[in-house]
Design a protein around this motif. Structure first.
Motif, mmCIF file in Angstrom:
data_model
loop_
_atom_site.group_PDB
_atom_site.id
_atom_site.type_symbol
_atom_site.label_atom_id
_atom_site.label_comp_id
_atom_site.label_asym_id
_atom_site.label_seq_id
_atom_site.Cartn_x
_atom_site.Cartn_y
_atom_site.Cartn_z
ATOM 1 N N LEU A 97 7.769 11.515 0.414
ATOM 2 C CA LEU A 97 7.240 10.165 0.608
ATOM 3 C C LEU A 97 6.163 10.161 1.687
ATOM 4 N N ALA A 98 6.420 10.845 2.768
ATOM 5 C CA ALA A 98 5.473 10.999 3.885
ATOM 6 C C ALA A 98 5.880 12.260 4.625
ATOM 7 N N VAL A 99 5.083 12.659 5.599
ATOM 8 C CA VAL A 99 5.461 13.808 6.413
ATOM 9 C C VAL A 99 6.417 13.385 7.519
ATOM 10 N N SER A 100 6.119 12.277 8.193
ATOM 11 C CA SER A 100 6.960 11.817 9.303
ATOM 12 C C SER A 100 7.862 10.668 8.856
ATOM 13 N N LEU A 101 8.996 10.528 9.539
ATOM 14 C CA LEU A 101 9.892 9.399 9.271
ATOM 15 C C LEU A 101 9.230 8.075 9.632
ATOM 16 N N GLU A 102 8.436 8.094 10.699
ATOM 17 C CA GLU A 102 7.761 6.858 11.111
ATOM 18 C C GLU A 102 6.842 6.357 9.997
ATOM 19 N N ASP A 103 6.078 7.260 9.399
ATOM 20 C CA ASP A 103 5.194 6.861 8.301
ATOM 21 C C ASP A 103 6.004 6.419 7.085
ATOM 22 N N GLY A 104 7.124 7.090 6.833
ATOM 23 C CA GLY A 104 7.978 6.680 5.726
ATOM 24 C C GLY A 104 8.474 5.255 5.887
ATOM 25 N N ARG A 105 8.891 4.919 7.106
ATOM 26 C CA ARG A 105 9.344 3.542 7.368
ATOM 27 C C ARG A 105 8.193 2.544 7.221
ATOM 28 N N LEU A 106 7.008 2.913 7.715
ATOM 29 C CA LEU A 106 5.849 2.027 7.604
ATOM 30 C C LEU A 106 5.525 1.713 6.144
ATOM 31 N N ILE A 107 5.628 2.727 5.282
ATOM 32 C CA ILE A 107 5.343 2.535 3.860
ATOM 33 C C ILE A 107 6.315 1.531 3.258
ATOM 34 N N LEU A 108 7.610 1.703 3.534
ATOM 35 C CA LEU A 108 8.604 0.783 2.970
ATOM 36 C C LEU A 108 8.441 -0.631 3.541
ATOM 37 N N GLU A 109 8.128 -0.714 4.820
ATOM 38 C CA GLU A 109 7.936 -2.035 5.440
ATOM 39 C C GLU A 109 6.712 -2.734 4.869
ATOM 40 N N GLU A 110 5.624 -1.995 4.678
ATOM 41 C CA GLU A 110 4.401 -2.590 4.129
ATOM 42 C C GLU A 110 4.639 -3.063 2.700
#
Length: 363
Positions: A97-110
């Motif tokens: 989904l992403a490389v970092s967990l932070e980016d993964g969370r941002l994607i789901l939140e967006e």
């Protein structure tokens, strides 16, 4: 029914099978291609009869496109996903989904903010192999699952891939490259992962590109190439998992096995959609091959994105979804943290596995 107008970003090796399969989809119409190397987009567009080859910015700005399929390298997944979501488009991407967990969370939140769908490969678990194994577990053929093994042991992709450096960068390695196939299958068979413990290392640091225009160039290895660990599932099963690019000889270890109180299931390679599922019942010396729930003999990549669009039209949850991909992403990071910090890592995320559907999703 109107097919959803779709653009593909990233026209490398894997784009061909998506374009080939989606051409027959009654749900999706690929209308534009983009790549950071314009010639790649132009070549793919000519090969598959796609009218528009453009820049990434132009594709995302195109108001007629409702869905972006992101086939870029892992390091670019988050940026393309977020740009598409901010433009009001659904997204489906290659793993992870992403490389970092932070980016993964941002994607789901967006996505949640704009009421948009996020889908993510792998979708191989929708094929006959894992589907047949899941039905066998549901029917109690091995009793209660108590344990399992998962092995991906190879020498690395530099021998055949002409541009393999990204496999050895942060966000690559055997876990982030191949781990999603195994972990996604395991979660769909056994439910959510609760805890991970592991050891990881770069056991063979000297790598050289073996083919193509970069042949002979050394590769900087920046991520673990051998990972061994244990997954504790919330429902009780304990699974041993090894992912490696450091095994230079053949091995006869099974790809995946699930052990239950009444028998054992042997699964095919989860990187593929089909393959034989074998059952060995308690007390028996013989393996029996289970009849597949449906035929799934070819590379059907694209099933997940088609299911996402179809489920959107039918107002139901799709199966190769962002929540599943994030749970798998967190498990992969847990392998890294457990070894680096010498501790068990308990996952913060969970995942409610949808009810099984044993019908074929053929394109």
């Amino acid at each position: 029914m109107t097919r959803m107008k779709t653009g593909i970003v990233g026209c490398g090796n894997i784009s061909a099978i998506y374009l080939q399969n989606l051409a027959a989809s009654p749900w999706i119409e690929v209308v534009a291609l983009a790549d950071r190397v314009p010639e790649k987009a132009q070549e793919r567009a000519a090969e598959f009869g796609i009218e528009t080859a453009c820049t990434v910015d132009e594709l995302i700005a195109d108001a007629s496109i409702e869905l972006v399929i992101n086939l870029t390298i892992p390091a670019s997944h988050a940026a393309v996903h977020l740009a598409a979501l901010e433009a009001g488009k659904h997204v489906y991407g290659e793993k992870p989904l992403a490389v970092s967990l932070e980016d993964g969370r941002l994607i789901l939140e967006e996505a949640a903010k704009h009421n948009l769908r996020v889908g993510c490969a792998p979708d191989t678990f929708l094929g006959a192999g894992v589907s047949t194994a899941r039905r066998a577990i549901e029917e109690g053929l091995i009793g209660r699952p108590v344990a399992g093994t998962a092995f991906m042991l190879g020498g690395g992709p530099e021998g055949w891939h002409t541009d393999p450096e990204f496999f050895y960068a942060y966000g690559g390695g055997p876990m982030f490259d191949m781990g999603p196939y195994y972990l996604t299958a395991l979660v769909n068979l056994l439910g959510p992962i609760q805890r991970v413990s592991s050891s990881t290392g770069i056991q063979i640091p000297d790598r050289v590109i073996g083919s193509g225009p970069k042949a002979g160039r050394p590769i900087a290895v920046q991520t673990p190439t051998h990972l061994a660990g244990t997954l504790d599932f919330a429902g009780g099963p304990i699974v041993t998992m090894i992912m490696s690019f450091d095994v230079r000889g053949a091995t006869e270890l099974p790809r995946m096995e699930i052990y239950g109180t009444a028998g054992t299931l042997s699964l095919p390679d989860p990187n593929f959609f089909g393959g034989d599922v074998r059952l060995r019942r308690a007390g028996s010396d013989n393996w029996e091959t289970l009849p597949p729930v449906f035929d799934s003999a070819r590379n059907e990549r694209g099933l997940g994105v088609e299911d996402m669009v179809k489920s959107l039209r039918e107002n139901r949850r799709h199966r190769s979804n962002g929540e599943l991909a994030y749970h798998v992403l967190e498990a992969m990071h847990a392998f890294m943290h457990s070894s680096a910090e010498s501790r068990h890592v308990t996952l913060e995320s969970s995942y409610k596995v949808p009810a099984a559907r044993h019908d074929s999703l053929k394109l």
